[in-house]
Scaffold this motif. Structure first.
Motif, PDB file in Angstrom:
ATOM      1  N   MET A  24     -22.140 117.517 -14.200  1.00  0.00           N
ATOM      2  CA  MET A  24     -21.551 118.718 -14.665  1.00  0.00           C
ATOM      3  C   MET A  24     -20.376 119.071 -13.412  1.00  0.00           C
ATOM      4  N   CYS A  25     -20.464 118.797 -12.151  1.00  0.00           N
ATOM      5  CA  CYS A  25     -19.347 119.058 -11.485  1.00  0.00           C
ATOM      6  C   CYS A  25     -18.251 118.332 -11.754  1.00  0.00           C
ATOM      7  N   ALA A  26     -18.485 117.000 -11.723  1.00  0.00           N
ATOM      8  CA  ALA A  26     -17.491 115.926 -12.146  1.00  0.00           C
ATOM      9  C   ALA A  26     -16.714 116.175 -13.325  1.00  0.00           C
ATOM     10  N   VAL A  27     -17.542 116.599 -14.501  1.00  0.00           N
ATOM     11  CA  VAL A  27     -16.907 117.048 -15.764  1.00  0.00           C
ATOM     12  C   VAL A  27     -15.916 118.258 -16.006  1.00  0.00           C
ATOM     13  N   GLN A  28     -16.805 119.092 -15.167  1.00  0.00           N
ATOM     14  CA  GLN A  28     -15.899 120.497 -15.184  1.00  0.00           C
ATOM     15  C   GLN A  28     -14.741 120.471 -14.265  1.00  0.00           C
ATOM     16  N   ALA A  29     -14.741 119.448 -13.154  1.00  0.00           N
ATOM     17  CA  ALA A  29     -13.396 119.291 -12.413  1.00  0.00           C
ATOM     18  C   ALA A  29     -12.500 118.617 -13.031  1.00  0.00           C
ATOM     19  N   GLY A  30     -12.861 117.608 -14.037  1.00  0.00           N
ATOM     20  CA  GLY A  30     -11.956 116.962 -14.968  1.00  0.00           C
ATOM     21  C   GLY A  30     -11.212 117.726 -16.063  1.00  0.00           C
ATOM     22  N   PHE A  31     -11.858 118.887 -16.360  1.00  0.00           N
ATOM     23  CA  PHE A  31     -11.549 119.692 -17.438  1.00  0.00           C
ATOM     24  C   PHE A  31     -10.232 120.671 -16.682  1.00  0.00           C
ATOM     25  N   LEU A  32     -10.377 120.639 -15.358  1.00  0.00           N
ATOM     26  CA  LEU A  32      -9.412 121.338 -14.713  1.00  0.00           C
ATOM     27  C   LEU A  32      -8.353 120.425 -14.023  1.00  0.00           C
ATOM     28  N   GLY A  33      -8.272 119.059 -14.338  1.00  0.00           N
ATOM     29  CA  GLY A  33      -7.334 118.141 -14.138  1.00  0.00           C
ATOM     30  C   GLY A  33      -7.496 117.486 -12.572  1.00  0.00           C
ATOM     31  N   LYS A  34      -8.698 118.083 -12.094  1.00  0.00           N
ATOM     32  CA  LYS A  34      -8.994 117.202 -10.709  1.00  0.00           C
ATOM     33  C   LYS A  34      -9.963 115.801 -11.084  1.00  0.00           C
ATOM     34  N   ARG A  35      -9.650 114.995 -10.184  1.00  0.00           N
ATOM     35  CA  ARG A  35     -10.294 113.595  -9.968  1.00  0.00           C
ATOM     36  C   ARG A  35     -11.127 113.559  -9.099  1.00  0.00           C
ATOM     37  N   GLY A 387     -37.265 124.269 -17.550  1.00  0.00           N
ATOM     38  CA  GLY A 387     -35.696 124.157 -17.882  1.00  0.00           C
ATOM     39  C   GLY A 387     -34.896 125.163 -17.001  1.00  0.00           C
ATOM     40  N   TYR A 388     -35.340 125.759 -16.129  1.00  0.00           N
ATOM     41  CA  TYR A 388     -34.819 126.680 -15.372  1.00  0.00           C
ATOM     42  C   TYR A 388     -34.032 126.211 -14.157  1.00  0.00           C
ATOM     43  N   ASN A 389     -34.485 125.104 -13.441  1.00  0.00           N
ATOM     44  CA  ASN A 389     -33.810 124.336 -12.676  1.00  0.00           C
ATOM     45  C   ASN A 389     -32.828 123.410 -13.104  1.00  0.00           C
ATOM     46  N   PHE A 390     -32.688 123.169 -14.255  1.00  0.00           N
ATOM     47  CA  PHE A 390     -31.498 122.488 -14.944  1.00  0.00           C
ATOM     48  C   PHE A 390     -30.461 123.574 -15.001  1.00  0.00           C
ATOM     49  N   GLN A 391     -30.778 124.847 -15.587  1.00  0.00           N
ATOM     50  CA  GLN A 391     -29.714 125.869 -15.587  1.00  0.00           C
ATOM     51  C   GLN A 391     -29.013 126.022 -14.228  1.00  0.00           C
ATOM     52  N   TRP A 392     -30.016 126.051 -13.038  1.00  0.00           N
ATOM     53  CA  TRP A 392     -29.142 126.042 -11.918  1.00  0.00           C
ATOM     54  C   TRP A 392     -28.436 124.996 -11.453  1.00  0.00           C
ATOM     55  N   ALA A 393     -28.603 123.854 -11.990  1.00  0.00           N
ATOM     56  CA  ALA A 393     -28.066 122.808 -11.649  1.00  0.00           C
ATOM     57  C   ALA A 393     -26.427 122.675 -12.540  1.00  0.00           C
ATOM     58  N   TRP A 394     -26.659 123.050 -13.556  1.00  0.00           N
ATOM     59  CA  TRP A 394     -25.575 123.107 -14.583  1.00  0.00           C
ATOM     60  C   TRP A 394     -24.590 124.253 -13.953  1.00  0.00           C
ATOM     61  N   ALA A 395     -25.159 125.507 -13.560  1.00  0.00           N
ATOM     62  CA  ALA A 395     -24.446 126.610 -12.991  1.00  0.00           C
ATOM     63  C   ALA A 395     -23.766 126.286 -11.730  1.00  0.00           C
ATOM     64  N   SER A 396     -24.319 125.649 -10.657  1.00  0.00           N
ATOM     65  CA  SER A 396     -23.724 125.351  -9.561  1.00  0.00           C
ATOM     66  C   SER A 396     -22.824 124.252  -9.533  1.00  0.00           C
ATOM     67  N   GLY A 397     -23.069 123.386 -10.456  1.00  0.00           N
ATOM     68  CA  GLY A 397     -22.011 122.229 -10.559  1.00  0.00           C
ATOM     69  C   GLY A 397     -20.859 123.019 -11.177  1.00  0.00           C
ATOM     70  N   PHE A 398     -20.744 123.646 -11.986  1.00  0.00           N
ATOM     71  CA  PHE A 398     -19.444 124.399 -12.704  1.00  0.00           C
ATOM     72  C   PHE A 398     -18.983 125.343 -11.514  1.00  0.00           C
TER      73      PHE A 398
END
Length: 404
Positions: A24-35, A387-398
């Protein structure tokens, strides 16, 4: 494959770990133009995503708030969850073709019931956004430099180094070592001078030994609906008897709050009152043995097993007041003192991790080490089952991606 200096300087950040948070972190960084460059130890990304929910992946929970998470600082996750909500998760996956279906207690699964579809969303987006993912790559060390970090890793049998101004530790926790879990994130934090909150297996089956072990072994495979509680919290879901103790959703939930030496209590008829049921049955069929009533409430095997503790052959009409009290106590207040748990091999997550005192709740950046971020399971934020730990993973990656 050797990496040259030119390529090394093209990454805005290196992400250690290609699990839920790292992807999630990589994808969200990509949306912001970061590599970014993800370095993943396993042969493919998303190992725990692929096995979650029996291979179906309960990727969030519609009830998720900060209230379902355990941490030395229970308020720490509030900022991340305000920045990336459950609704954000649902919309994100819907945008890329994953429709959700809600099942037990708010758990959301893909309608395809295939965890691979979740992973495929991220790998496709990483490719589209120019984010690199190197699998079979084990990070050995991270060293702080004057203007960033040097990351030492082993790939294709060779040890190499690569530089980036920022590093994200999303390498998970200690559970399921056979799937590549290590203490790398914890070691890195310690090496950087950061405090750790004591770690332990969580969402893990509990073991029973001693004089009661044989009774549990005989019930192996039987499942009953219970309210499982301790002095802190209670959960209502199924429990499962096993040849080594207790498992099932309610036991996994309470295990995150259990400590060695403590008791837990089982209400084995949480939505009815056994005394009232006996009194009602006495009015019409007082000659009925207690065993017959219990057989209507539980599996035959479990009802028979209760004969160790209860006068099951006695007629309901002949039960004394003392016996009635004993029945009520056993059915609604069955006390269990587990010997231990099944350890990280069987745990779904890790409790504890990098101390929240060391991180900014708004950015997840280490206060003492600018440019170093921690997200996902290696942080002292542990969610409930479902599913709670996935929500934390997505949120922290974002959150991390917004601050790279």
């Amino acid at each position: 494959m050797a990496t040259n200096l030119k390529k090394q300087t093209h990454f805005d950040a290196i992400i250690v770990g290609g699990g839920a948070c790292g992807l999630m972190c990589a994808v969200q960084a990509g949306f912001l133009g970061k590599r970014t460059l993800i370095l993943e130890k396993n042969t493919q990304p998303g190992a725990k995503i692929l096995i979650s929910g029996g291979g179906r992946c309960n990727y969030t929970n519609t009830y998720a708030t900060d209230q379902q998470f355990i941490s030395a600082n229970p308020h720490f996750c509030k900022s991340a969850f305000s920045q990336w909500t459950v609704e954000d998760t649902i919309i994100f996956f819907e945008t890329y073709g994953i429709e959700g279906q809600e099942k037990t207690l708010g758990q959301l699964f893909p309608t395809t019931n295939n965890a691979k579809d979740i992973v495929n969303v991220f790998t496709a987006l990483c490719a589209d956004l120019g984010q690199e993912l190197w699998c079979d790559t084990e990070v050995k060390a991270i060293t702080k430099t004057d203007n960033g970090f040097s990351v030492t890793f082993e790939r294709n049998g060779r040890e190499e180094q690569i530089f980036a101004p920022k590093v994200v530790i999303a390498s998970g926790g200690l559970p399921i070592p056979k799937m590549g879990a290590t203490d790398f994130g914890l070691r890195t934090a310690r090496n950087m001078g950061l405090k750790l909150t004591e770690t332990a297996p969580a969402l893990v089956p509990l073991t029973i030994t001693g004089k009661d072990q044989e009774w549990y072994e005989a019930l192996s495979g039987n499942s009953i609906f219970c309210r499982v509680s301790n002095e802190e919290i209670s959960f209502e879901e199924n429990i499962l008897f096993t040849h080594w103790g207790l498992s099932g959703p309610a036991i996994l939930q309470i295990s995150s709050y259990w400590r060695p030496g403590q008791w837990i209590e089982l209400d084995m008829l949480p939505h009815q009152n056994i005394t009232q049921l006996i009194e009602q049955e006495r009015q019409t069929n007082g000659k009925r043995p207690l065993a017959g009533l219990l057989a209507n409430l539980y599996t035959r095997k479990f009802a028979d097993a209760l004969s160790k503790y209860l006068p099951v052959e006695k007629n309901l009409a002949s039960l004394t007041r003392q016996e009635m009290e004993a029945i009520d106590q056993l059915i609604h207040h069955f006390r269990v003192k587990p010997a231990g748990d099944k350890g990280y091999d069987k745990a779904e997550v890790m409790r504890g991790g990098v101390s929240t005192d060391e991180l900014s709740s708004k950015t997840l950046e280490a206060k003492k080490v600018p440019g170093l971020f921690f997200g996902g399971e290696c942080v002292d934020v542990t969610g409930w089952l479902g599913g709670y730990n996935f929500q934390w993973a997505w949120a922290s990656g974002f959150v991390i991606a917004q601050n790279l």
